[in-house]
Motif scaffolding. Structure first.
Motif, mmCIF file in Angstrom:
data_model
loop_
_atom_site.group_PDB
_atom_site.id
_atom_site.type_symbol
_atom_site.label_atom_id
_atom_site.label_comp_id
_atom_site.label_asym_id
_atom_site.label_seq_id
_atom_site.Cartn_x
_atom_site.Cartn_y
_atom_site.Cartn_z
ATOM 1 N N VAL A 1 52.908 -34.697 39.455
ATOM 2 C CA VAL A 1 53.419 -34.664 40.828
ATOM 3 C C VAL A 1 52.927 -33.382 41.490
ATOM 4 O O VAL A 1 53.335 -32.277 41.100
ATOM 5 C CB VAL A 1 54.962 -34.723 40.861
ATOM 6 N N ALA A 2 52.042 -33.518 42.479
ATOM 7 C CA ALA A 2 51.423 -32.363 43.134
ATOM 8 C C ALA A 2 52.212 -31.971 44.378
ATOM 9 O O ALA A 2 52.838 -32.809 45.032
ATOM 10 C CB ALA A 2 49.977 -32.692 43.502
ATOM 11 N N PRO B 1 46.193 -31.753 49.527
ATOM 12 C CA PRO B 1 45.066 -30.886 49.132
ATOM 13 C C PRO B 1 45.173 -30.398 47.695
ATOM 14 O O PRO B 1 44.170 -30.327 46.974
ATOM 15 C CB PRO B 1 45.142 -29.726 50.133
ATOM 16 N N ILE B 2 46.401 -30.059 47.264
ATOM 17 C CA ILE B 2 46.579 -29.576 45.897
ATOM 18 C C ILE B 2 46.345 -30.708 44.894
ATOM 19 O O ILE B 2 45.776 -30.491 43.822
ATOM 20 C CB ILE B 2 47.972 -28.932 45.729
ATOM 21 N N ALA B 3 46.737 -31.928 45.258
ATOM 22 C CA ALA B 3 46.459 -33.086 44.391
ATOM 23 C C ALA B 3 44.962 -33.233 44.164
ATOM 24 O O ALA B 3 44.502 -33.480 43.035
ATOM 25 C CB ALA B 3 47.039 -34.360 45.004
ATOM 26 N N MET B 4 44.173 -33.062 45.225
ATOM 27 C CA MET B 4 42.715 -33.174 45.093
ATOM 28 C C MET B 4 42.147 -32.041 44.236
ATOM 29 O O MET B 4 41.233 -32.247 43.428
ATOM 30 C CB MET B 4 42.055 -33.158 46.476
ATOM 31 N N LYS B 5 42.712 -30.845 44.386
ATOM 32 C CA LYS B 5 42.255 -29.719 43.570
ATOM 33 C C LYS B 5 42.535 -29.969 42.091
ATOM 34 O O LYS B 5 41.701 -29.684 41.227
ATOM 35 C CB LYS B 5 42.952 -28.428 44.018
ATOM 36 N N SER C 1 44.946 -50.411 29.763
ATOM 37 C CA SER C 1 43.933 -49.882 30.671
ATOM 38 C C SER C 1 43.573 -48.445 30.307
ATOM 39 O O SER C 1 44.425 -47.668 29.857
ATOM 40 C CB SER C 1 44.461 -49.932 32.111
ATOM 41 N N PRO C 2 42.312 -48.038 30.525
ATOM 42 C CA PRO C 2 41.936 -46.634 30.259
ATOM 43 C C PRO C 2 42.571 -45.656 31.243
ATOM 44 O O PRO C 2 42.564 -44.451 31.001
ATOM 45 C CB PRO C 2 40.412 -46.640 30.392
ATOM 46 N N LEU C 3 43.108 -46.141 32.388
ATOM 47 C CA LEU C 3 43.768 -45.246 33.337
ATOM 48 C C LEU C 3 45.095 -44.778 32.741
ATOM 49 O O LEU C 3 46.020 -45.556 32.554
ATOM 50 C CB LEU C 3 44.019 -45.961 34.675
ATOM 51 N N LYS C 4 45.186 -43.479 32.436
ATOM 52 C CA LYS C 4 46.365 -42.935 31.751
ATOM 53 C C LYS C 4 47.144 -41.932 32.595
ATOM 54 O O LYS C 4 48.354 -41.785 32.412
ATOM 55 C CB LYS C 4 45.933 -42.252 30.441
ATOM 56 N N ILE C 5 46.463 -41.197 33.489
ATOM 57 C CA ILE C 5 47.127 -40.102 34.216
ATOM 58 C C ILE C 5 46.996 -40.353 35.717
ATOM 59 O O ILE C 5 45.875 -40.472 36.235
ATOM 60 C CB ILE C 5 46.503 -38.738 33.856
ATOM 61 N N ALA C 6 48.128 -40.444 36.399
ATOM 62 C CA ALA C 6 48.124 -40.624 37.850
ATOM 63 C C ALA C 6 48.612 -39.334 38.509
ATOM 64 O O ALA C 6 49.686 -38.819 38.169
ATOM 65 C CB ALA C 6 49.029 -41.785 38.242
ATOM 66 N N ILE C 7 47.819 -38.811 39.453
ATOM 67 C CA ILE C 7 48.214 -37.629 40.228
ATOM 68 C C ILE C 7 48.790 -38.141 41.553
ATOM 69 O O ILE C 7 48.108 -38.839 42.303
ATOM 70 C CB ILE C 7 47.015 -36.706 40.485
ATOM 71 N N VAL C 8 50.046 -37.818 41.826
ATOM 72 C CA VAL C 8 50.714 -38.342 43.021
ATOM 73 C C VAL C 8 51.308 -37.193 43.827
ATOM 74 O O VAL C 8 51.475 -36.073 43.329
ATOM 75 C CB VAL C 8 51.822 -39.354 42.650
ATOM 76 N N VAL C 9 51.654 -37.515 45.083
ATOM 77 C CA VAL C 9 52.361 -36.549 45.939
ATOM 78 C C VAL C 9 53.722 -37.132 46.314
ATOM 79 O O VAL C 9 54.762 -36.574 45.987
ATOM 80 C CB VAL C 9 51.534 -36.215 47.199
ATOM 81 N N ASP C 10 53.717 -38.270 46.992
ATOM 82 C CA ASP C 10 54.958 -38.976 47.340
ATOM 83 C C ASP C 10 54.939 -40.420 46.835
ATOM 84 O O ASP C 10 55.963 -40.948 46.415
ATOM 85 C CB ASP C 10 55.166 -38.980 48.860
ATOM 86 N N LEU D 1 55.578 -45.386 30.757
ATOM 87 C CA LEU D 1 55.392 -44.020 31.259
ATOM 88 C C LEU D 1 56.448 -43.100 30.633
ATOM 89 O O LEU D 1 57.643 -43.326 30.796
ATOM 90 C CB LEU D 1 55.510 -44.004 32.789
ATOM 91 N N ALA D 2 55.993 -42.070 29.932
ATOM 92 C CA ALA D 2 56.938 -41.207 29.208
ATOM 93 C C ALA D 2 56.836 -39.740 29.579
ATOM 94 O O ALA D 2 57.641 -38.933 29.124
ATOM 95 C CB ALA D 2 56.714 -41.359 27.695
ATOM 96 N N THR D 3 55.865 -39.383 30.441
ATOM 97 C CA THR D 3 55.634 -37.966 30.733
ATOM 98 C C THR D 3 55.411 -37.764 32.227
ATOM 99 O O THR D 3 54.625 -38.486 32.841
ATOM 100 C CB THR D 3 54.395 -37.446 29.979
ATOM 101 N N MET D 4 56.081 -36.752 32.781
ATOM 102 C CA MET D 4 55.856 -36.366 34.182
ATOM 103 C C MET D 4 55.683 -34.852 34.248
ATOM 104 O O MET D 4 56.572 -34.090 33.839
ATOM 105 C CB MET D 4 57.013 -36.799 35.075
ATOM 106 N N TYR D 5 54.525 -34.422 34.755
ATOM 107 C CA TYR D 5 54.258 -33.000 34.974
ATOM 108 C C TYR D 5 54.597 -32.700 36.436
ATOM 109 O O TYR D 5 54.003 -33.281 37.351
ATOM 110 C CB TYR D 5 52.783 -32.686 34.695
ATOM 111 N N VAL D 6 55.552 -31.798 36.653
ATOM 112 C CA VAL D 6 56.054 -31.539 38.004
ATOM 113 C C VAL D 6 55.497 -30.223 38.538
ATOM 114 O O VAL D 6 55.760 -29.147 37.981
ATOM 115 C CB VAL D 6 57.600 -31.515 38.024
ATOM 116 N N TYR D 7 54.738 -30.341 39.628
ATOM 117 C CA TYR D 7 54.182 -29.167 40.305
ATOM 118 C C TYR D 7 54.528 -29.248 41.786
ATOM 119 O O TYR D 7 53.701 -29.041 42.657
ATOM 120 C CB TYR D 7 52.663 -29.117 40.094
ATOM 121 N N LYS D 8 55.792 -29.564 42.044
ATOM 122 C CA LYS D 8 56.263 -29.724 43.421
ATOM 123 C C LYS D 8 57.768 -29.470 43.453
ATOM 124 O O LYS D 8 58.522 -30.172 42.780
ATOM 125 C CB LYS D 8 55.970 -31.153 43.909
#
Length: 1019
Positions: free
Chosen positions: A552-553, A557-561, A613-622, A633-640
């Protein structure tokens, strides 16, 4: 006297007798063993319930119930459930004209007009498979509920064994399950209900009898049965609380949980009162992940009858939520008996509501309502279902907002709260709110619109019931090396979020949020963040379940970074990671290809939900932070920084039930701990007590250390030091030796206790692996390798599917590489026994198994090989299937009960394998293929038959019979009962030519017909 499975069965029958069911002991009934129905009861019941219809209509409906055109079991069951809930359309002639009528299978209005029977030991034969479920509940002659019981006094069997047995029944006697509404698994301590598509983890208890949730942690077995199967309640569940969802590729049959049933029933009664009075339908608080969307579907379904064909408006405050909820309702259109509609614009919403007099389920965002001179509808039987009802937009107040026009002059305009706009548009509607998080004590608007809580299903209850999993927390803020000023700025952001309704605070926050963007988006911070996420994910989360994770970005802009930095650090992750966020007209050109179109985002959603599916990590904002479900889904990295219900809804993405998932993990990089505690203040007292602090260092790690010690104690007589210090060969010997030690039947309790404790160890480690030492990780990896190998040998893969020894080797190697970065290949099972498809009839292979030092493993391997051969027979040879299935079951039961040693069971199994090999040689000697040999076995099953015919005659009959069936293989025997009847007539005519069966062995004909049906069904 011991309390056996038979004793438990009688206790259940007695309980149903007290509830007014008639008991039938199936072996005493005169009936067709190849019919899953009680035909006479069915016809009598249909005539009684549909008194005004002529016999022709009843007969046509009964015929439809016995002839389901095409499709697999689930598709046929879907058709049957439609018949059960809505009746069967039948045609008949009266006075020379054709008429159409609905023949109802159950009388839902008058329970006493139905025939309720509890039937035990009901033998049913299909394709030569003779099976006898423990208990069936028949209503009007239909086997609607199947119960599989296990002995409460046997530690080695339980509810999961009952579940696996039902899954086997579905393979062996699928026609019985066409008519199944509910499956029950029970061993007295665990009593659960599900459907034919439910995984074991989705079978649920039914805890209260009356809808009160107190003291439900350990509900007694009679509460389950009396709470669910009282006649009136069972009829209500059958008609209103079972639905099909999902698409044609992956349909899901869903049985409402007790919390959904009672809450929806309360909400319906409240709606009846509200529609006639103040329009306040109440607030429905069921914690996130506990099935709120499906509760809304059940509620909408029942409203149609309760309020005389009302119009239902389903309202959300976000476009993506509107799309998600609309998609859920659309999947249930057949249950709702109408197709939902989605308003595309304000004008479209107006067109959908104005002038409508009845029906309709209309989806809209709240912003499509606008002030008008007159209401869109003044009807009273109109219900607004608001999802996440307590958000700030539901205000009644009018505010004056000052702004500058293009010339720089200040202008004043009146802004009206959305609640006022919607209420003015629908002045007589009933409003009901659905929420996954509690309504704040300070929130007066929500109560003003909706009223008080109808029902509360809190976090504690949901986890206790297995409806959700707990969420754990790990702080890794320290790994970003942020200075004190930055940390203070982040803390201030949380304070501002607390005061977000204050206009002065909002102005102040604009400046501060700008600072946050620059601080959290700094190149050095993004570098540290991505390095830590990549390392943490690879070491601790990538190999957990399906490896799905969400980042969670703070901003787009930070999500893209983050996206670009992760790909810079891990160039091979191009298919593994994706950005999911909205696009804007002013976005940089190079963003567009990454963000993509709406269709691309839908494709990303499909891929992220696909566990393979090979897609494992989703970067989201809202996006995807509310209403988006990926159970694995078992993991959420929070940067917001997030706060209140926004935070609680976001972290609930990881609380869904999936297989043996212990819980979800929130990895915090922006100090959300205090915000979590603040948000928990609005939850129930027991939620705060139990989940107020879920830091893995205080909860999961101590549990891990406790279970690690338990496993070491259970294995204290076995030296596994070779795994810790040796090379691949030593590691392999330590694992295989440990498995042999665990499988020792002379210490019966050890295996089950070890498997249970090692699983708890693995689950705890899945949450806290980032905190464990290298020594602890190696020990945990060893116990998991032993547990996993023992499980695969004795049970098989997913769903009990047999695994080859080569597959077991491969999976254990993958496990060790993931957990302890083991180098080299470990061979638990060496040489010829490892082949991808090794031959049970190869004497060298059998000799090698017999010589294995680990005798307990050898016995399990032989049992496994024999079971695989029996599975082949089950599809091809009815006679040998029955013979060897019974033999293996008797042998292994004697072995597990300590009546024979491992050497003796190996000897007996080797002899059985030799007999099977002898059958192959016998076929070759007669010049018959394995396919033809199956018919020869059926023809000669009664030994007396060989006294009447020369062997050459039997071979000739065999070949002619097989050839006749081959020539007619284009006929779809499975689709039409008439085709099957024709096939039986053809077979009988052919056999009659040879005067088969001879006098005195007439039963032989049934065996031959069973073999023919098995052959046709497995083309």
């Amino acid at each position: 006297m011991s309390f056996t499975e038979a004793t438990y069965e009688q206790a259940i029958i007695e309980l149903f007798g007290q509830m007014g069911y008639t008991h039938l002991y199936a072996p005493e009934l005169e009936r067709d063993y190849e019919s899953p129905l009680l035909d006479a009861v069915l016809l009598d019941s249909l005539a009684r319930i549909n008194k005004k219809l002529p016999p022709e209509a009843i007969q046509e409906a009964a015929g439809k119930l016995k002839s389901f055109e095409g499709g697999n079991l689930i598709e046929k069951n879907r058709v049957f459930m439609d018949y059960l809930q809505n009746g069967v359309e039948a045609k008949y002639f009266a006075k020379g004209e054709e008429h159409t009528a609905i023949v109802y299978l159950l009388d839902y209005q008058r329970p006493e007009n139905n025939t309720f029977q509890v039937v035990n030991q009901f033998t049913y034969i299909e394709n030569g498979n003779n099976r006898r479920p423990d208990i069936l509940l028949f209503i009007n002659g239909l086997p609607l509920v199947l119960m599989e019981l296990k002995s409460p006094s046997k530690d080695e069997v339980g509810a999961e064994n009952a579940y696996n047995q039902i899954r086997n029944y579905m393979q062996d006697i699928p026609a019985l399950f066409i008519y199944n509404a509910v499956c029950v698994i029970s061993d007295l301590s665990a009593n659960k209900a599900g459907t034919i598509t439910s995984g074991f983890d989705r079978f649920m208890e039914w805890k209260p009898k009356d809808g009160r949730y107190e003291n439900t942690a350990y509900a007694q077995f009679d509460t389950f049965y009396e709470g669910m199967f009282q006649k009136e309640r069972l009829l209500d569940i059958l008609k209103n609380f079972i639905l099909f969802s999902g698409d044609s590729q992956k349909p899901a049959k869903i049985l409402a949980g007790y919390h959904q049933y009672f809450a929806v029933r309360k909400a319906i009664e409240k709606a009846k009162i509200a529609a006639a009075t103040d329009g306040k339908g109440g607030v429905f608080w069921h914690t996130q992940g506990s099935g709120k969307s499906l509760s809304m579907v059940f509620y909408a379904h029942l409203l149609q009858e309760a309020l005389d064909s009302p119009t239902i408006v389903v309202m959300t405050d976000r476009i993506d939520l509107d799309d998600q909820l609309y998609a859920q309702f659309a999947k249930c259109a057949s249950f709702l008996r109408q197709t939902p509609l989605q308003a595309q614009s304000k004008e479209h919403l107006k067109d959908l509501l104005e002038g409508r007099t009845a029906n309709g389920i209309i989806f809209t965002t709240m912003f499509k309502f606008e002030r008008g001179e007159k209401p869109l509808s003044e009807r009273r039987n109109l219900v607004v279902m608001a999802d996440e009802a307590h958000r700030g937009q539901y205000g009644f107040d009018e505010k004056i907002v000052l702004s500058k026009n293009e010339e720089g002059e200040q202008e004043a305009r009146v802004v009206v709260g959305n609640a006022r706009v919607i209420r003015d548009a629908l002045p007589n509607a009933t409003f009901v709110g659905f929420t996954g998080t509690p309504v704040s004590a300070k929130d007066h608007n929500t109560r003003r619109v909706f009223g008080d809580y109808i029902d509360v299903y809190d976090m504690t209850q949901a986890v206790e019931d297995g409806a959700t999993r707990p969420v754990y927390y790990e702080s890794r803020v320290i790994h970003l090396k942020l200075d004190q000023n930055t940390l203070a700025l982040i803390d201030s952001t949380y304070e501002l979020l607390e005061q977000q309704a204050d206009s002065a605070a909002i102005e102040k926050s604009k400046k501060m949020l700008g600072q946050m963007e620059s601080v959290l988006g700094a190149d050095s911070t993004i570098q540290s963040l991505c390095e830590d996420i990549a390392a943490h994910y690879e070491a601790c989360r990538a190999n957990l379940l399906t490896g799905k994770a969400m980042i969670v970005a703070y901003s787009r802009p930070i999500a893209m970074k983050i996206y670009r930095k992760l790909l810079e650090l891990r160039p091979g992750w191009t298919e593994k990671v994706a950005v999911v966020m909205t696009g804007g007209n002013n976005d940089p050109e190079d963003w567009k290809a990454i963000i993509g179109t709406k269709a691309y985002k839908e494709e990303l959603a499909r891929r992220f939900k696909d566990n393979g599916s090979p897609l494992k990590i989703a970067i989201v904002v809202d996006m995807w932070l509310t209403g988006f479900d990926v159970p694995s889904l078992a993991t959420m990295y929070v940067y917001k920084p997030m706060h209140g219900y926004n935070l609680m809804q976001a972290i609930a993405r990881v609380n869904r039930v999936f297989q043996d998932k212990e819980g979800g993990l929130i990895v915090d990089y922006v100090g959300i701990a205090s915000a979590l505690k603040a948000a928990m203040k609005e939850y129930t007292d027991r939620d705060r007590a139990k989940y107020g602090d879920m830091d893995i260092s205080k909860v999961a790690y101590p549990k891990f250390k406790e279970k690690l010690q338990v496993c070491k104690d259970l294995m204290h007589e076995f030296d596994f030091s070779g795994f810790m210090r040796g090379g691949p060969l030593d590691m392999a010997k330590a694992i295989s030796g440990g498995v042999n030690f665990v499988l020792d039947t002379s210490v019966r309790a050890r295996k089950d206790l070890f498997l249970k404790e090692a699983l708890l160890l693995r689950q705890a480690h899945s949450l806290c692996s980032s905190l464990t030492t290298q020594q602890e990780r190696h020990e945990a990896a060893y116990f998991e390798a032993v547990r996993s190998t023992a499980m695969k040998l004795t049970i098989g893969g997913k769903g009990g599917k047999p695994l080859s020894l080569n597959e077991i080797n491969t999976q254990i190697n993958e496990l060790l590489k993931a957990s302890v970065q083991s180098e080299g290949v470990i061979n638990l099972f060496d040489s010829k026994t490892v082949g991808e498809k090794f031959n049970l009839f190869d004497p060298d292979v059998l000799e090698e198994i017999a010589k294995m030092k680990e005798k307990n493993i050898a016995a399990e391997i032989l049992r496994k090989l024999m079971a695989e051969q029996v599975a082949v027979f089950r599809r091809t040879n009815v006679v040998q299937s029955q013979k060897f299935s019974e033999k293996i079951t008797q042998l292994m039961n004697a072995y597990y009960n300590g009546l024979i040693t491992n050497e003796e069971v190996i000897k007996e199994l080797l002899e059985a394998a030799a007999q099977i090999a002898g059958l192959h040689r016998q076929g070759e000697a007669l010049g018959l293929t394995p396919e033809e040999m199956a018919f020869y076995d059926a023809l000669t099953k009664p030994e007396a038959v060989k006294d009447f015919y020369q062997n050459s005659e039997l071979v000739a009959i065999t070949r002619e019979l097989t050839e006749m069936l081959r020539k007619n293989r284009t006929i779809d025997w499975q689709k039409k009962e008439t085709a099957r009847a024709g096939m039986r007539r053809m077979v009988k005519r052919l056999l009659k030519k040879y005067k088969y069966p001879p006098e005195g062995v007439e039963d032989a004909l049934n065996t031959v017909l069973s073999q023919c049906e098995m052959w046709t069904d497995n083309l």
